[in-house]
Design an enzyme around this catalytic site. Sequence first.
Site, short mmCIF file in Angstrom:
data_model
loop_
_atom_site.label_atom_id
_atom_site.label_comp_id
_atom_site.label_asym_id
_atom_site.label_seq_id
_atom_site.Cartn_x
_atom_site.Cartn_y
_atom_site.Cartn_z
N ARG A 89 22.61 1.61 -2.96
CA ARG A 89 22.73 0.35 -2.22
C ARG A 89 23.49 -0.67 -3.06
O ARG A 89 23.62 -0.49 -4.29
CB ARG A 89 21.34 -0.25 -1.98
N ASP A 116 0.81 -1.22 0.00
CA ASP A 116 0.00 0.00 0.00
C ASP A 116 0.85 1.27 0.00
O ASP A 116 0.32 2.38 -0.05
CB ASP A 116 -0.97 0.00 1.19
N ASP A 152 19.74 -5.09 -0.56
CA ASP A 152 19.12 -3.79 -0.82
C ASP A 152 19.14 -2.91 0.42
O ASP A 152 18.81 -1.73 0.35
CB ASP A 152 17.67 -3.96 -1.32
P1 AMP Z 1 12.47 -3.18 3.38
O1 AMP Z 1 11.92 -4.27 4.23
O2 AMP Z 1 12.16 -1.81 3.93
O3 AMP Z 1 13.89 -3.32 3.04
O4 AMP Z 1 11.63 -3.26 2.02
C1 AMP Z 1 11.81 -4.24 1.04
C2 AMP Z 1 11.03 -3.87 -0.20
O5 AMP Z 1 9.62 -3.93 0.04
C3 AMP Z 1 11.29 -2.46 -0.72
O6 AMP Z 1 11.28 -2.51 -2.10
C4 AMP Z 1 10.12 -1.68 -0.17
O7 AMP Z 1 9.86 -0.53 -0.93
C5 AMP Z 1 8.98 -2.70 -0.27
N1 AMP Z 1 7.90 -2.45 0.69
C6 AMP Z 1 7.90 -2.68 2.02
N2 AMP Z 1 6.72 -2.31 2.58
C7 AMP Z 1 5.93 -1.84 1.61
C8 AMP Z 1 4.61 -1.30 1.54
N3 AMP Z 1 3.85 -1.17 2.62
N4 AMP Z 1 4.16 -0.90 0.33
C9 AMP Z 1 4.91 -1.02 -0.77
N5 AMP Z 1 6.16 -1.51 -0.78
C10 AMP Z 1 6.68 -1.92 0.39
MG MG Z 2 14.92 -1.64 2.48
#
Ligand code: AMP
Ligand code: MG
Length: 511
Positions: A184, A125, A251
Amino acid sequence: MTTAMHWAFDNTYARELEGYYEPWQPAASPDPTLVALNDALAGELALDPSWLRSDDGLAVLVGNTVPDGAEPIAQAYSGHQFGYLSPMLGDGRAVLLGELIDGNGNRRDISFKGSGRTPFSRGGDGKAVLGPVLREYVVGEAMHALGIPTTRALAAVTTGETVLREQGMLPGAILTRVASSHLRVGTFEMANHHGSPEHVRKLADYAIARHYPELDAGDHAGFLSAVVTRQAELIAAWMSIGFIHGVMNSDNMTISGETIDYGPCAFMDAYDDQRVFSSIDTGGRYRYANQPPIAVWNLSLLAETLVPLIADNTVVDDGRRPAETSQDEDVRKQAIDDAIADATRRVEAFAPQCSDAYLRRFRAKLGLQGKDAADQQLVDELLSIMKLNQADFTGTFRRLAKVLGGEADAVRERITDVTTYDAWQAKWLDRLGEQDHATTAKQMDAVNPVYIPRNHLVEQALQAAVDGELGPFEQLLDAVTDPFTERPGLERYAEPAPDGFTDRYVTFCGT
Ligand code: AMP
Ligand code: MG
Protein backbone atom coordinates in the site's frame (compact mmCIF):
# COMPACT_ATOMS: atom_id res chain seq x y z
CA MET A 1 -11.66 -39.42 1.57
CA THR A 2 -9.82 -36.19 0.99
CA THR A 3 -6.11 -35.82 0.84
CA ALA A 4 -4.14 -32.86 2.05
CA MET A 5 -3.55 -30.42 -0.76
CA HIS A 6 -0.28 -29.07 -1.87
CA TRP A 7 -0.30 -25.27 -2.07
CA ALA A 8 2.50 -23.97 -4.25
CA PHE A 9 3.53 -21.08 -2.00
CA ASP A 10 6.53 -18.90 -2.79
CA ASN A 11 6.67 -16.20 -0.13
CA THR A 12 8.82 -13.38 -1.48
CA TYR A 13 7.48 -10.74 0.91
CA ALA A 14 8.41 -12.79 4.00
CA ARG A 15 11.75 -13.69 2.45
CA GLU A 16 12.86 -10.31 1.12
CA LEU A 17 11.25 -7.73 3.39
CA GLU A 18 12.26 -8.66 6.91
CA GLY A 19 11.26 -5.90 9.30
CA TYR A 20 8.07 -5.18 7.36
CA TYR A 21 6.03 -7.82 9.22
CA GLU A 22 5.72 -10.05 12.26
CA PRO A 23 5.43 -13.83 11.87
CA TRP A 24 1.97 -14.64 13.18
CA GLN A 25 -0.45 -17.57 13.28
CA PRO A 26 -4.19 -17.18 12.66
CA ALA A 27 -6.30 -17.89 15.75
CA ALA A 28 -8.12 -21.24 15.96
CA SER A 29 -11.86 -21.20 15.36
CA PRO A 30 -14.14 -23.49 17.39
CA ASP A 31 -16.83 -24.45 14.87
CA PRO A 32 -16.23 -23.43 11.24
CA THR A 33 -18.97 -23.44 8.63
CA LEU A 34 -18.45 -22.62 4.97
CA VAL A 35 -20.77 -19.81 3.88
CA ALA A 36 -19.50 -19.08 0.36
CA LEU A 37 -16.77 -20.46 -1.86
CA ASN A 38 -15.63 -18.88 -5.11
CA ASP A 39 -15.29 -21.90 -7.41
CA ALA A 40 -14.09 -19.89 -10.40
CA LEU A 41 -11.36 -18.17 -8.41
CA ALA A 42 -10.33 -21.45 -6.76
CA GLY A 43 -9.92 -22.82 -10.28
CA GLU A 44 -7.73 -19.87 -11.29
CA LEU A 45 -5.56 -20.57 -8.25
CA ALA A 46 -5.30 -24.26 -9.14
CA LEU A 47 -7.03 -25.16 -5.86
CA ASP A 48 -9.61 -27.94 -5.99
CA PRO A 49 -13.02 -26.53 -4.92
CA SER A 50 -14.30 -29.91 -3.75
CA TRP A 51 -11.26 -30.30 -1.52
CA LEU A 52 -11.75 -26.77 -0.16
CA ARG A 53 -15.32 -27.81 0.75
CA SER A 54 -14.08 -30.86 2.69
CA ASP A 55 -13.35 -30.79 6.41
CA ASP A 56 -9.63 -30.55 5.68
CA GLY A 57 -10.18 -27.70 3.25
CA LEU A 58 -12.44 -25.87 5.65
CA ALA A 59 -9.83 -26.21 8.39
CA VAL A 60 -7.44 -24.32 6.14
CA LEU A 61 -9.98 -21.64 5.16
CA VAL A 62 -10.73 -20.89 8.79
CA GLY A 63 -7.10 -20.82 9.87
CA ASN A 64 -7.17 -24.01 11.96
CA THR A 65 -4.65 -25.74 9.71
CA VAL A 66 -1.79 -23.86 8.14
CA PRO A 67 -1.03 -25.51 4.79
CA ASP A 68 2.49 -26.67 3.94
CA GLY A 69 4.58 -23.88 2.52
CA ALA A 70 2.61 -21.05 4.14
CA GLU A 71 4.50 -18.61 6.35
CA PRO A 72 1.73 -16.62 8.00
CA ILE A 73 2.66 -13.03 8.80
CA ALA A 74 0.97 -9.83 9.88
CA GLN A 75 2.17 -7.00 7.65
CA ALA A 76 3.30 -3.67 9.06
CA TYR A 77 2.21 -0.38 7.50
CA SER A 78 1.49 3.21 8.39
CA GLY A 79 -1.10 5.45 6.82
CA HIS A 80 -2.83 8.79 6.74
CA GLN A 81 -6.39 8.34 7.98
CA PHE A 82 -8.69 11.24 7.11
CA GLY A 83 -5.60 13.35 6.51
CA TYR A 84 -3.75 12.51 9.73
CA LEU A 85 -0.73 10.28 10.07
CA SER A 86 -1.10 7.03 12.01
CA PRO A 87 2.54 5.98 12.27
CA MET A 88 1.76 2.31 12.91
CA LEU A 89 -1.36 0.58 11.64
CA GLY A 90 -0.53 -2.83 10.18
CA ASP A 91 -2.67 -5.95 9.88
CA GLY A 92 -4.70 -5.69 13.07
CA ARG A 93 -7.22 -8.30 12.01
CA ALA A 94 -5.57 -9.92 9.03
CA VAL A 95 -2.86 -12.43 8.28
CA LEU A 96 -1.05 -13.06 5.02
CA LEU A 97 -0.81 -16.80 4.54
CA GLY A 98 1.56 -16.63 1.62
CA GLU A 99 1.89 -16.08 -2.13
CA LEU A 100 0.57 -18.58 -4.64
CA ILE A 101 1.50 -18.64 -8.30
CA ASP A 102 -1.82 -19.05 -10.12
CA GLY A 103 -2.60 -20.99 -13.30
CA ASN A 104 -1.61 -17.97 -15.42
CA GLY A 105 1.74 -17.59 -13.69
CA ASN A 106 0.57 -14.58 -11.65
CA ARG A 107 1.63 -14.19 -8.02
CA ARG A 108 -1.40 -13.85 -5.71
CA ASP A 109 -1.46 -13.09 -1.99
CA ILE A 110 -3.73 -15.39 0.00
CA SER A 111 -4.79 -13.71 3.22
CA PHE A 112 -7.36 -13.93 5.97
CA LYS A 113 -9.37 -11.03 7.28
CA GLY A 114 -10.84 -11.56 10.75
CA SER A 115 -8.41 -14.23 11.91
CA GLY A 116 -7.77 -12.85 15.39
CA ARG A 117 -5.53 -10.42 17.20
CA THR A 118 -2.02 -9.66 15.94
CA PRO A 119 0.86 -7.50 17.22
CA PHE A 120 -0.85 -4.63 15.31
CA SER A 121 -4.32 -4.98 16.82
CA ARG A 122 -3.98 -2.11 19.29
CA GLY A 123 -7.35 -2.06 21.12
CA GLY A 124 -9.18 -4.16 18.53
CA ASP A 125 -10.31 -7.77 18.84
CA GLY A 126 -8.87 -8.82 15.48
CA LYS A 127 -12.21 -10.32 14.46
CA ALA A 128 -14.61 -9.77 11.61
CA VAL A 129 -18.34 -10.43 11.51
CA LEU A 130 -20.45 -12.09 8.86
CA GLY A 131 -22.30 -9.09 7.40
CA PRO A 132 -19.25 -7.01 6.43
CA VAL A 133 -17.37 -10.13 5.28
CA LEU A 134 -20.18 -10.91 2.83
CA ARG A 135 -20.35 -7.26 1.79
CA GLU A 136 -16.67 -7.36 0.82
CA TYR A 137 -17.31 -10.67 -0.96
CA VAL A 138 -20.24 -9.49 -3.07
CA VAL A 139 -18.98 -5.97 -3.84
CA GLY A 140 -15.48 -7.21 -4.73
CA GLU A 141 -16.87 -9.89 -7.04
CA ALA A 142 -19.20 -7.33 -8.64
CA MET A 143 -16.23 -5.03 -9.26
CA HIS A 144 -14.30 -7.89 -10.81
CA ALA A 145 -17.23 -8.74 -13.08
CA LEU A 146 -17.40 -5.05 -14.07
CA GLY A 147 -13.80 -5.33 -15.22
CA ILE A 148 -12.35 -3.18 -12.43
CA PRO A 149 -9.06 -4.23 -10.80
CA THR A 150 -9.80 -5.48 -7.30
CA THR A 151 -8.83 -7.84 -4.52
CA ARG A 152 -11.17 -10.82 -4.54
CA ALA A 153 -12.90 -13.19 -2.17
CA LEU A 154 -12.02 -16.87 -2.27
CA ALA A 155 -14.21 -17.88 0.65
CA ALA A 156 -16.30 -16.71 3.58
CA VAL A 157 -16.60 -18.92 6.66
CA THR A 158 -18.23 -18.42 10.01
CA THR A 159 -15.98 -19.30 12.92
CA GLY A 160 -18.61 -20.50 15.41
CA GLU A 161 -17.82 -17.60 17.72
CA THR A 162 -19.99 -14.60 18.42
CA VAL A 163 -18.36 -11.19 18.36
CA LEU A 164 -19.47 -8.07 20.15
CA ARG A 165 -20.21 -5.08 17.96
CA GLU A 166 -22.32 -1.95 18.46
CA GLN A 167 -25.36 -3.77 17.10
CA GLY A 168 -24.94 -6.61 19.62
CA MET A 169 -23.47 -10.12 19.42
CA LEU A 170 -22.88 -11.08 15.81
CA PRO A 171 -21.59 -14.21 14.05
CA GLY A 172 -17.80 -14.12 13.69
CA ALA A 173 -16.47 -14.75 10.19
CA ILE A 174 -13.30 -14.89 8.15
CA LEU A 175 -12.84 -13.73 4.59
CA THR A 176 -10.13 -15.38 2.51
CA ARG A 177 -8.89 -12.55 0.38
CA VAL A 178 -6.84 -12.84 -2.82
CA ALA A 179 -4.80 -9.85 -3.97
CA SER A 180 -2.00 -9.28 -6.45
CA SER A 181 -0.25 -7.97 -3.32
CA HIS A 182 -1.08 -6.05 -0.17
CA LEU A 183 1.58 -3.36 -0.74
CA ARG A 184 0.00 0.00 0.00
CA VAL A 185 1.00 3.64 -0.06
CA GLY A 186 1.04 3.16 3.73
CA THR A 187 3.73 0.48 3.41
CA PHE A 188 6.02 3.10 1.86
CA GLU A 189 5.10 5.58 4.57
CA MET A 190 6.09 2.98 7.18
CA ALA A 191 9.46 2.40 5.50
CA ASN A 192 10.00 6.15 5.45
CA HIS A 193 8.92 6.95 9.02
CA HIS A 194 10.42 3.95 10.77
CA GLY A 195 13.31 3.35 8.42
CA SER A 196 15.37 5.37 5.99
CA PRO A 197 15.67 6.01 2.25
CA GLU A 198 17.47 2.66 2.08
CA HIS A 199 14.37 0.93 3.50
CA VAL A 200 12.19 2.71 0.95
CA ARG A 201 14.61 1.66 -1.79
CA LYS A 202 14.35 -1.98 -0.81
CA LEU A 203 10.57 -1.76 -0.81
CA ALA A 204 10.40 0.16 -4.09
CA ASP A 205 12.71 -2.29 -5.82
CA TYR A 206 10.55 -5.14 -4.54
CA ALA A 207 7.37 -3.39 -5.78
CA ILE A 208 8.91 -2.68 -9.20
CA ALA A 209 9.91 -6.31 -9.66
CA ARG A 210 6.52 -7.55 -8.51
CA HIS A 211 4.12 -5.10 -10.17
CA TYR A 212 6.01 -3.12 -12.80
CA PRO A 213 8.54 -5.57 -14.29
CA GLU A 214 8.52 -3.55 -17.51
CA LEU A 215 10.48 -0.81 -15.69
CA ASP A 216 14.24 -0.85 -15.33
CA ALA A 217 15.36 -1.94 -11.87
CA GLY A 218 15.96 1.19 -9.79
CA ASP A 219 13.78 3.46 -11.94
CA HIS A 220 12.03 5.04 -8.99
CA ALA A 221 10.75 8.05 -10.91
CA GLY A 222 9.26 5.72 -13.52
CA PHE A 223 7.76 3.68 -10.70
CA LEU A 224 5.99 6.74 -9.31
CA SER A 225 4.56 7.56 -12.74
CA ALA A 226 3.43 3.97 -13.24
CA VAL A 227 1.53 3.92 -9.93
CA VAL A 228 -0.01 7.30 -10.79
CA THR A 229 -1.21 5.94 -14.14
CA ARG A 230 -2.75 2.82 -12.62
CA GLN A 231 -4.54 4.83 -9.96
CA ALA A 232 -5.80 7.35 -12.54
CA GLU A 233 -7.30 4.48 -14.52
CA LEU A 234 -8.74 2.90 -11.38
CA ILE A 235 -10.43 6.04 -10.05
CA ALA A 236 -11.88 6.83 -13.50
CA ALA A 237 -13.28 3.29 -13.57
CA TRP A 238 -14.88 3.81 -10.13
CA MET A 239 -16.42 7.08 -11.28
CA SER A 240 -17.84 5.44 -14.40
CA ILE A 241 -19.96 3.02 -12.38
CA GLY A 242 -20.95 5.37 -9.55
CA PHE A 243 -18.72 3.68 -6.98
CA ILE A 244 -17.78 5.48 -3.78
CA HIS A 245 -14.94 3.78 -1.91
CA GLY A 246 -15.71 5.66 1.28
CA VAL A 247 -12.38 5.37 3.10
CA MET A 248 -9.52 6.25 0.76
CA ASN A 249 -6.97 6.47 3.54
CA SER A 250 -3.43 6.01 2.26
CA ASP A 251 -3.27 2.55 3.86
CA ASN A 252 -6.24 1.59 1.68
CA MET A 253 -4.58 2.54 -1.62
CA THR A 254 -2.64 -0.28 -3.27
CA ILE A 255 0.58 -0.05 -5.23
CA SER A 256 -0.78 -2.63 -7.68
CA GLY A 257 -3.77 -0.46 -8.66
CA GLU A 258 -6.35 -2.88 -7.27
CA THR A 259 -9.33 -1.65 -5.27
CA ILE A 260 -8.93 -2.79 -1.65
CA ASP A 261 -10.90 -2.70 1.61
CA TYR A 262 -14.61 -2.69 1.01
CA GLY A 263 -15.71 -1.17 4.29
CA PRO A 264 -18.10 1.75 4.01
CA CYS A 265 -18.19 1.66 0.20
CA ALA A 266 -21.41 2.03 -1.76
CA PHE A 267 -22.74 2.49 -5.27
CA MET A 268 -24.84 5.58 -5.71
CA ASP A 269 -28.32 5.13 -7.00
CA ALA A 270 -29.71 8.66 -7.59
CA TYR A 271 -26.84 10.64 -9.09
CA ASP A 272 -25.31 13.28 -6.85
CA ASP A 273 -21.65 14.16 -7.29
CA GLN A 274 -21.50 15.17 -3.60
CA ARG A 275 -22.82 11.82 -2.37
CA VAL A 276 -21.23 10.38 0.77
CA PHE A 277 -22.49 7.35 2.72
CA SER A 278 -19.86 6.65 5.39
CA SER A 279 -20.96 7.33 8.95
CA ILE A 280 -17.55 8.70 9.93
CA ASP A 281 -16.95 10.83 6.83
CA THR A 282 -18.72 13.86 8.23
CA GLY A 283 -16.64 16.33 6.20
CA GLY A 284 -17.30 14.48 2.94
CA ARG A 285 -13.57 14.01 2.36
CA TYR A 286 -14.21 10.78 0.45
CA ARG A 287 -17.38 11.85 -1.37
CA TYR A 288 -17.89 10.73 -4.97
CA ALA A 289 -16.53 13.83 -6.72
CA ASN A 290 -13.58 14.16 -4.36
CA GLN A 291 -12.07 10.77 -5.22
CA PRO A 292 -9.66 12.03 -7.92
CA PRO A 293 -8.18 14.84 -5.77
CA ILE A 294 -7.89 12.49 -2.80
CA ALA A 295 -6.02 9.99 -4.96
CA VAL A 296 -3.58 12.81 -5.80
CA TRP A 297 -3.23 13.58 -2.11
CA ASN A 298 -2.37 9.93 -1.37
CA LEU A 299 0.00 9.71 -4.32
CA SER A 300 1.90 12.75 -3.08
CA LEU A 301 2.53 10.83 0.15
CA LEU A 302 4.04 8.05 -1.94
CA ALA A 303 6.05 10.61 -3.92
CA GLU A 304 7.44 12.11 -0.72
CA THR A 305 8.94 8.75 0.28
CA LEU A 306 10.55 8.37 -3.16
CA VAL A 307 12.14 11.83 -3.41
CA PRO A 308 15.50 10.84 -1.85
CA LEU A 309 15.72 7.87 -4.24
CA ILE A 310 14.90 10.01 -7.26
CA ALA A 311 17.51 12.53 -6.11
CA ASP A 312 20.00 9.74 -5.72
CA ASN A 313 19.43 8.74 -9.32
CA THR A 314 20.35 12.24 -10.44
CA VAL A 315 23.94 12.16 -11.64
CA VAL A 316 26.12 15.14 -10.81
CA ASP A 317 28.17 17.08 -13.31
CA ASP A 318 31.18 14.84 -13.23
CA GLY A 319 28.83 12.15 -14.56
CA ARG A 320 29.80 9.52 -12.03
CA ARG A 321 28.60 10.23 -8.51
CA PRO A 322 24.91 10.11 -7.57
CA ALA A 323 23.97 13.61 -6.48
CA GLU A 324 22.31 12.70 -3.21
CA THR A 325 25.40 11.01 -1.82
CA SER A 326 27.70 13.72 -3.10
CA GLN A 327 29.97 15.30 -0.49
CA ASP A 328 29.06 18.71 -1.83
CA GLU A 329 26.15 20.17 0.17
CA ASP A 330 24.98 22.46 -2.66
CA VAL A 331 24.95 19.60 -5.13
CA ARG A 332 22.89 17.52 -2.74
CA LYS A 333 20.42 20.30 -2.07
CA GLN A 334 20.00 20.97 -5.77
CA ALA A 335 19.42 17.27 -6.44
CA ILE A 336 16.68 17.16 -3.80
CA ASP A 337 15.01 20.28 -5.20
CA ASP A 338 15.13 18.80 -8.70
CA ALA A 339 13.71 15.50 -7.43
CA ILE A 340 10.85 17.30 -5.68
CA ALA A 341 10.03 19.18 -8.88
CA ASP A 342 10.21 15.96 -10.91
CA ALA A 343 8.04 13.99 -8.45
CA THR A 344 5.51 16.84 -8.33
CA ARG A 345 5.19 16.84 -12.12
CA ARG A 346 4.66 13.10 -12.08
CA VAL A 347 1.92 13.30 -9.44
CA GLU A 348 0.30 16.22 -11.27
CA ALA A 349 0.05 14.02 -14.35
CA PHE A 350 -2.74 12.22 -12.49
CA ALA A 351 -5.38 14.88 -13.23
CA PRO A 352 -5.15 14.85 -17.04
CA GLN A 353 -4.74 11.07 -17.10
CA CYS A 354 -7.79 10.53 -14.92
CA SER A 355 -9.86 13.06 -16.94
CA ASP A 356 -8.88 11.35 -20.18
CA ALA A 357 -9.77 7.93 -18.81
CA TYR A 358 -13.02 9.34 -17.44
CA LEU A 359 -13.99 10.84 -20.78
CA ARG A 360 -13.02 7.65 -22.62
CA ARG A 361 -15.30 5.65 -20.31
CA PHE A 362 -18.21 8.08 -20.47
CA ARG A 363 -17.96 8.32 -24.27
CA ALA A 364 -18.38 4.54 -24.31
CA LYS A 365 -21.29 4.79 -21.89
CA LEU A 366 -23.02 7.16 -24.32
CA GLY A 367 -22.03 5.06 -27.32
CA LEU A 368 -20.03 7.92 -28.85
CA GLN A 369 -17.57 6.84 -31.48
CA GLY A 370 -14.64 9.06 -32.33
CA LYS A 371 -13.89 12.26 -30.45
CA ASP A 372 -15.73 15.55 -30.54
CA ALA A 373 -14.59 18.61 -28.61
CA ALA A 374 -18.11 18.97 -27.13
CA ASP A 375 -18.26 15.40 -25.72
CA GLN A 376 -17.27 16.32 -22.17
CA GLN A 377 -19.98 18.97 -22.17
CA LEU A 378 -22.53 16.44 -23.42
CA VAL A 379 -21.61 14.17 -20.49
CA ASP A 380 -21.71 17.04 -17.99
CA GLU A 381 -25.13 18.16 -19.20
CA LEU A 382 -26.60 14.70 -18.79
CA LEU A 383 -25.11 14.40 -15.31
CA SER A 384 -26.54 17.73 -14.26
CA ILE A 385 -29.99 16.69 -15.56
CA MET A 386 -29.64 13.45 -13.60
CA LYS A 387 -28.69 15.34 -10.47
CA LEU A 388 -31.61 17.78 -10.71
CA ASN A 389 -34.05 14.96 -11.38
CA GLN A 390 -32.49 12.53 -8.88
CA ALA A 391 -32.25 10.05 -11.70
CA ASP A 392 -30.73 6.65 -11.01
CA PHE A 393 -27.12 6.62 -12.26
CA THR A 394 -26.89 2.98 -13.33
CA GLY A 395 -30.46 2.81 -14.66
CA THR A 396 -30.24 6.01 -16.71
CA PHE A 397 -27.14 4.91 -18.63
CA ARG A 398 -28.52 1.42 -19.17
CA ARG A 399 -31.82 2.80 -20.45
CA LEU A 400 -30.18 5.08 -23.01
CA ALA A 401 -29.46 2.06 -25.18
CA LYS A 402 -33.17 1.23 -25.12
CA VAL A 403 -33.82 4.64 -26.67
CA LEU A 404 -31.70 3.51 -29.60
CA GLY A 405 -33.71 0.27 -29.69
CA GLY A 406 -36.90 2.22 -30.37
CA GLU A 407 -38.16 2.87 -26.82
CA ALA A 408 -38.02 6.64 -27.23
CA ASP A 409 -39.28 7.28 -23.65
CA ALA A 410 -37.04 4.77 -21.84
CA VAL A 411 -35.14 7.48 -19.98
CA ARG A 412 -37.66 10.32 -20.32
CA GLU A 413 -40.37 8.45 -18.37
CA ARG A 414 -38.19 8.59 -15.24
CA ILE A 415 -37.35 12.30 -15.56
CA THR A 416 -39.41 15.15 -14.09
CA ASP A 417 -37.98 18.08 -16.06
CA VAL A 418 -38.58 16.55 -19.49
CA THR A 419 -38.02 19.72 -21.51
CA THR A 420 -34.33 19.94 -20.63
CA TYR A 421 -33.96 16.21 -21.02
CA ASP A 422 -35.61 16.14 -24.46
CA ALA A 423 -33.23 18.82 -25.66
CA TRP A 424 -30.29 16.79 -24.37
CA GLN A 425 -31.54 13.55 -25.98
CA ALA A 426 -31.92 15.31 -29.33
CA LYS A 427 -28.37 16.63 -29.04
CA TRP A 428 -27.06 13.18 -28.15
CA LEU A 429 -28.85 11.52 -31.08
CA ASP A 430 -27.46 14.23 -33.30
CA ARG A 431 -23.94 13.50 -32.06
CA LEU A 432 -24.44 9.78 -32.81
CA GLY A 433 -25.22 10.89 -36.36
CA GLU A 434 -24.82 8.07 -38.83
CA GLN A 435 -23.77 5.46 -36.24
CA ASP A 436 -25.81 2.27 -36.54
CA HIS A 437 -28.22 2.31 -33.58
CA ALA A 438 -28.42 -1.44 -33.03
CA THR A 439 -24.63 -1.84 -32.97
CA THR A 440 -24.19 1.20 -30.74
CA ALA A 441 -26.83 -0.07 -28.30
CA LYS A 442 -25.01 -3.39 -28.05
CA GLN A 443 -21.70 -1.64 -27.36
CA MET A 444 -23.35 0.49 -24.68
CA ASP A 445 -24.87 -2.58 -23.02
CA ALA A 446 -21.37 -4.03 -22.76
CA VAL A 447 -20.20 -1.13 -20.58
CA ASN A 448 -23.36 0.03 -18.76
CA PRO A 449 -24.24 -2.63 -16.18
CA VAL A 450 -27.84 -3.56 -15.55
CA TYR A 451 -27.04 -5.13 -12.14
CA ILE A 452 -24.86 -3.56 -9.47
CA PRO A 453 -24.86 -4.34 -5.73
CA ARG A 454 -27.56 -1.86 -4.83
CA ASN A 455 -27.41 -0.74 -1.24
CA HIS A 456 -30.91 -1.80 -0.23
CA LEU A 457 -30.40 -5.26 -1.74
CA VAL A 458 -26.97 -5.66 -0.14
CA GLU A 459 -28.45 -4.78 3.26
CA GLN A 460 -31.34 -7.22 2.81
CA ALA A 461 -28.99 -9.99 1.71
CA LEU A 462 -26.58 -9.47 4.61
CA GLN A 463 -29.34 -9.29 7.21
CA ALA A 464 -30.87 -12.50 5.85
CA ALA A 465 -27.45 -14.20 5.99
CA VAL A 466 -26.97 -13.15 9.61
CA ASP A 467 -30.43 -14.63 10.29
CA GLY A 468 -29.28 -17.90 8.71
CA GLU A 469 -30.87 -17.51 5.26
CA LEU A 470 -28.26 -17.47 2.47
CA GLY A 471 -30.64 -17.41 -0.52
CA PRO A 472 -30.79 -13.60 -0.97
CA PHE A 473 -26.97 -13.32 -0.81
CA GLU A 474 -26.54 -16.07 -3.40
CA GLN A 475 -29.14 -14.51 -5.73
CA LEU A 476 -27.55 -11.08 -5.43
CA LEU A 477 -24.12 -12.57 -6.11
CA ASP A 478 -25.54 -14.34 -9.15
CA ALA A 479 -27.01 -11.09 -10.50
CA VAL A 480 -23.97 -8.88 -10.00
CA THR A 481 -21.36 -11.35 -11.23
CA ASP A 482 -22.97 -11.28 -14.69
CA PRO A 483 -23.75 -7.58 -14.65
CA PHE A 484 -24.21 -6.76 -18.33
CA THR A 485 -26.70 -9.49 -19.29
CA GLU A 486 -30.32 -8.63 -18.62
CA ARG A 487 -32.10 -11.75 -17.40
CA PRO A 488 -35.80 -12.41 -16.75
CA GLY A 489 -36.67 -12.84 -13.08
CA LEU A 490 -33.98 -10.40 -11.92
CA GLU A 491 -36.01 -7.21 -12.49
CA ARG A 492 -35.85 -6.10 -8.88
CA TYR A 493 -32.03 -6.11 -9.03
CA ALA A 494 -32.19 -3.43 -11.71
CA GLU A 495 -34.54 -1.10 -9.86
CA PRO A 496 -33.47 1.82 -7.68
CA ALA A 497 -33.92 1.75 -3.91
CA PRO A 498 -37.40 2.51 -2.56
CA ASP A 499 -38.11 6.23 -2.05
CA GLY A 500 -36.39 7.68 0.98
CA PHE A 501 -33.93 4.78 1.39
CA THR A 502 -30.88 6.58 0.03
CA ASP A 503 -31.35 9.69 2.16
CA ARG A 504 -31.25 7.56 5.29
CA TYR A 505 -28.57 5.14 4.14
CA VAL A 506 -25.34 5.14 6.16
CA THR A 507 -22.40 2.76 5.83
CA PHE A 508 -19.86 1.69 8.46
CA CYS A 509 -16.19 0.78 8.43
CA GLY A 510 -16.25 -1.98 10.99
CA THR A 511 -15.66 -5.50 9.84
P1 AMP B 1 -9.43 -0.49 7.74
O1 AMP B 1 -10.59 0.31 8.22
O2 AMP B 1 -9.82 -1.90 7.36
O3 AMP B 1 -8.63 0.15 6.69
O4 AMP B 1 -8.50 -0.67 9.03
C1 AMP B 1 -7.69 0.34 9.57
C2 AMP B 1 -6.78 -0.25 10.62
O5 AMP B 1 -7.52 -0.70 11.75
C3 AMP B 1 -5.98 -1.46 10.15
O6 AMP B 1 -4.72 -1.37 10.73
C4 AMP B 1 -6.78 -2.62 10.70
O7 AMP B 1 -5.98 -3.76 10.87
C5 AMP B 1 -7.26 -2.06 12.05
N1 AMP B 1 -8.49 -2.71 12.52
C6 AMP B 1 -9.75 -2.53 12.06
N2 AMP B 1 -10.63 -3.31 12.75
C7 AMP B 1 -9.94 -4.00 13.66
C8 AMP B 1 -10.27 -4.97 14.66
N3 AMP B 1 -11.52 -5.39 14.85
N4 AMP B 1 -9.26 -5.46 15.41
C9 AMP B 1 -8.00 -5.06 15.23
N5 AMP B 1 -7.62 -4.15 14.31
C10 AMP B 1 -8.57 -3.63 13.52
MG1 MG C 1 -7.47 -1.04 5.50
